[in-house]
Design a protein around this motif. Sequence first.
Motif, PDB file in Angstrom:
ATOM      1  N   UNK A  16       0.802  -1.217   0.000  1.00  0.00           N
ATOM      2  CA  UNK A  16       0.000   0.000   0.000  1.00  0.00           C
ATOM      3  C   UNK A  16       0.832   1.263   0.000  1.00  0.00           C
ATOM      4  N   UNK A  17       0.566   2.173   0.943  1.00  0.00           N
ATOM      5  CA  UNK A  17       1.273   3.455   0.954  1.00  0.00           C
ATOM      6  C   UNK A  17       2.688   3.380   1.512  1.00  0.00           C
ATOM      7  N   UNK A  18       3.120   2.213   1.989  1.00  0.00           N
ATOM      8  CA  UNK A  18       4.485   2.082   2.501  1.00  0.00           C
ATOM      9  C   UNK A  18       5.480   2.289   1.367  1.00  0.00           C
ATOM     10  N   UNK A  19       6.434   3.200   1.557  1.00  0.00           N
ATOM     11  CA  UNK A  19       7.384   3.559   0.499  1.00  0.00           C
ATOM     12  C   UNK A  19       8.780   3.011   0.740  1.00  0.00           C
ATOM     13  N   UNK A  20       9.176   2.895   2.004  1.00  0.00           N
ATOM     14  CA  UNK A  20      10.544   2.482   2.324  1.00  0.00           C
ATOM     15  C   UNK A  20      10.622   2.198   3.808  1.00  0.00           C
ATOM     16  N   UNK A  65     -16.554   4.737   5.965  1.00  0.00           N
ATOM     17  CA  UNK A  65     -17.306   3.793   5.140  1.00  0.00           C
ATOM     18  C   UNK A  65     -16.661   2.410   5.106  1.00  0.00           C
ATOM     19  N   UNK A  66     -15.501   2.268   5.704  1.00  0.00           N
ATOM     20  CA  UNK A  66     -14.776   1.004   5.667  1.00  0.00           C
ATOM     21  C   UNK A  66     -15.306  -0.003   6.666  1.00  0.00           C
ATOM     22  N   UNK A  67     -14.699  -1.188   6.717  1.00  0.00           N
ATOM     23  CA  UNK A  67     -15.142  -2.238   7.633  1.00  0.00           C
ATOM     24  C   UNK A  67     -14.905  -1.845   9.086  1.00  0.00           C
ATOM     25  N   UNK A  68     -15.660  -2.463   9.981  1.00  0.00           N
ATOM     26  CA  UNK A  68     -15.550  -2.154  11.413  1.00  0.00           C
ATOM     27  C   UNK A  68     -14.382  -2.920  12.032  1.00  0.00           C
ATOM     28  N   UNK A  69     -13.201  -2.708  11.496  1.00  0.00           N
ATOM     29  CA  UNK A  69     -11.975  -3.296  12.019  1.00  0.00           C
ATOM     30  C   UNK A  69     -10.809  -2.425  11.546  1.00  0.00           C
ATOM     31  N   UNK A  70      -9.583  -2.858  11.786  1.00  0.00           N
ATOM     32  CA  UNK A  70      -8.440  -1.991  11.463  1.00  0.00           C
ATOM     33  C   UNK A  70      -8.290  -1.734   9.975  1.00  0.00           C
ATOM     34  N   UNK A  71      -8.923  -2.542   9.144  1.00  0.00           N
ATOM     35  CA  UNK A  71      -8.738  -2.350   7.701  1.00  0.00           C
ATOM     36  C   UNK A  71      -9.473  -1.121   7.178  1.00  0.00           C
ATOM     37  N   UNK A  72     -10.284  -0.469   7.991  1.00  0.00           N
ATOM     38  CA  UNK A  72     -10.856   0.821   7.574  1.00  0.00           C
ATOM     39  C   UNK A  72      -9.724   1.842   7.400  1.00  0.00           C
ATOM     40  N   UNK A  73      -8.578   1.591   8.058  1.00  0.00           N
ATOM     41  CA  UNK A  73      -7.429   2.496   7.974  1.00  0.00           C
ATOM     42  C   UNK A  73      -6.374   1.995   7.001  1.00  0.00           C
ATOM     43  N   UNK A  74      -6.727   1.081   6.110  1.00  0.00           N
ATOM     44  CA  UNK A  74      -5.758   0.523   5.164  1.00  0.00           C
ATOM     45  C   UNK A  74      -4.991   1.602   4.393  1.00  0.00           C
ATOM     46  N   UNK A  77      -1.773   2.328   6.322  1.00  0.00           N
ATOM     47  CA  UNK A  77      -1.032   1.200   6.876  1.00  0.00           C
ATOM     48  C   UNK A  77      -0.219   0.495   5.789  1.00  0.00           C
ATOM     49  N   UNK A  78       0.828  -0.261   6.180  1.00  0.00           N
ATOM     50  CA  UNK A  78       1.638  -0.978   5.190  1.00  0.00           C
ATOM     51  C   UNK A  78       0.994  -2.303   4.782  1.00  0.00           C
ATOM     52  N   UNK A  79      -0.149  -2.178   4.099  1.00  0.00           N
ATOM     53  CA  UNK A  79      -0.913  -3.347   3.659  1.00  0.00           C
ATOM     54  C   UNK A  79      -1.475  -3.077   2.272  1.00  0.00           C
ATOM     55  N   UNK A  80      -1.732  -4.121   1.481  1.00  0.00           N
ATOM     56  CA  UNK A  80      -2.324  -3.907   0.162  1.00  0.00           C
ATOM     57  C   UNK A  80      -3.764  -3.414   0.265  1.00  0.00           C
ATOM     58  N   UNK A  81      -4.247  -2.793  -0.784  1.00  0.00           N
ATOM     59  CA  UNK A  81      -5.582  -2.206  -0.762  1.00  0.00           C
ATOM     60  C   UNK A  81      -6.676  -3.248  -0.576  1.00  0.00           C
ATOM     61  N   UNK A  82      -6.424  -4.495  -1.025  1.00  0.00           N
ATOM     62  CA  UNK A  82      -7.441  -5.540  -0.921  1.00  0.00           C
ATOM     63  C   UNK A  82      -7.292  -6.380   0.340  1.00  0.00           C
TER      64      UNK A  82
END
Length: 427
Positions: A16-20, A65-74, A77-82
């Motif tokens: 995701x938004x992680x660059x380095x 509008x995201x899910x009711x868990x930490x993935x609403x903040x994807x 975070x250093x995670x893929x969009x899906x």
Amino acid sequence: MAVQSVEPSTTSVDLGPAAALSCRECGERFPLSPIFACALCFGPLEVAYELPAGDPEALRRRIEAGPANIWRYAPLLPVPADVADKPGLNPGFTKLVKADNLARELGVTGGLYVKDDSGNPTHSFKDRVVAIAVEAARAFGFTTLSCSSTGNLAGAVGAAAARAGFRSCVFIPHDLEAGKVVMAAVYGGDLVGIEGTYDDVNRFCSELIGDPLGEGWGFVNVNLRPYYGEGSKTLAYEICEQLGWRLPDQIVVPIASGSQLTKIDKGLKELVALGLVEDRPYRIFGAQAEGCSPVSRAFKDGHDVVRPVKPDTIAKSLAIGNPADGPYVLDIARRTGGAVEDVTDEQIVDAIRLLARTEGIFAETAGGVTVGVTKKLIEDGVLDPSLTTVVLNTGDGLKTLDAVAAGPTATIRPSLEAFRAAGLSGR
């Protein structure tokens, strides 16, 4: 400590938004990979981002509008969009309890809240950090998840590995609480007790990483530590969102390695930089058990160096005698006008009972530490009772039953006469 000998290609890594990775000490940047120490100065690495720019209101609506868990903040975070579509435990968005009864007991007038992370899948905040580490392990092609743990992390890794399809092998001190041992073992992975303290366990894991035996292993809190630590930011995100997108005035955080406190501060600063919350002062307080209080001692003595200690406390989830992030905790406490304090084992038990009696929350010993320290800071005039204060409970009291002695008020025959004789009817 040795760096993982496996060096997978990072050209196709999607985090995701992680660059380095960026060194906290010298600022040197490295490609996203399973490393945790700077090759130039040996300082710790953390994730650097290209965070979304533009309209804060649009980003706020996207999060809500995201899910009711930490993935609403994807997006932060250093995670893929899906990430939300992949098999996982999906922790987070736990309750922020307005603790009015506890506030009255402690004399807090400005609003007191308990962020209760016992509601996570394995009943501790460790599910947050492991969820992020799982995504890094997937990205780097690891096949085994591992960790050194004081208990909660072992269970979180075992459960997350089972759900995500990894093998797991976790390492713990041999004398952990029975409840945590069972919870770590039940998920079917390998659980290895090490004769010694957590610091001994951690040293062993560092040796294993540099050995061919550790090839293909992702140690969530060692070679995946830069990614793992980012999961704690979600506590900051949730607290601010649940407060109506505003910063708390004061927050009390337990200290084990110190990573949780430093990442909460990082998360708060990110929210300010993105325009999601108004920029205003906040104070961060660290909480330790007296029997393992190297950061508290350094803070009180005015030192910048944290001297290791041998832990001796019932708060075993916080029993890290050589906390890696200790110096950074000191910096944050001093920069924000906070403090680092400690409480005795007796005060920890009293605080567990206090929180249970006033708010119906049964905290593990780490929660007793934060509540006990909050009480002590108020009594000492260090924490301002007129300000909005958030106290963290990071785990479930069912994991540390040995710490609190409790039982029936009375045992009687099944009759009204016996009930009256016990003196309970008018209570």
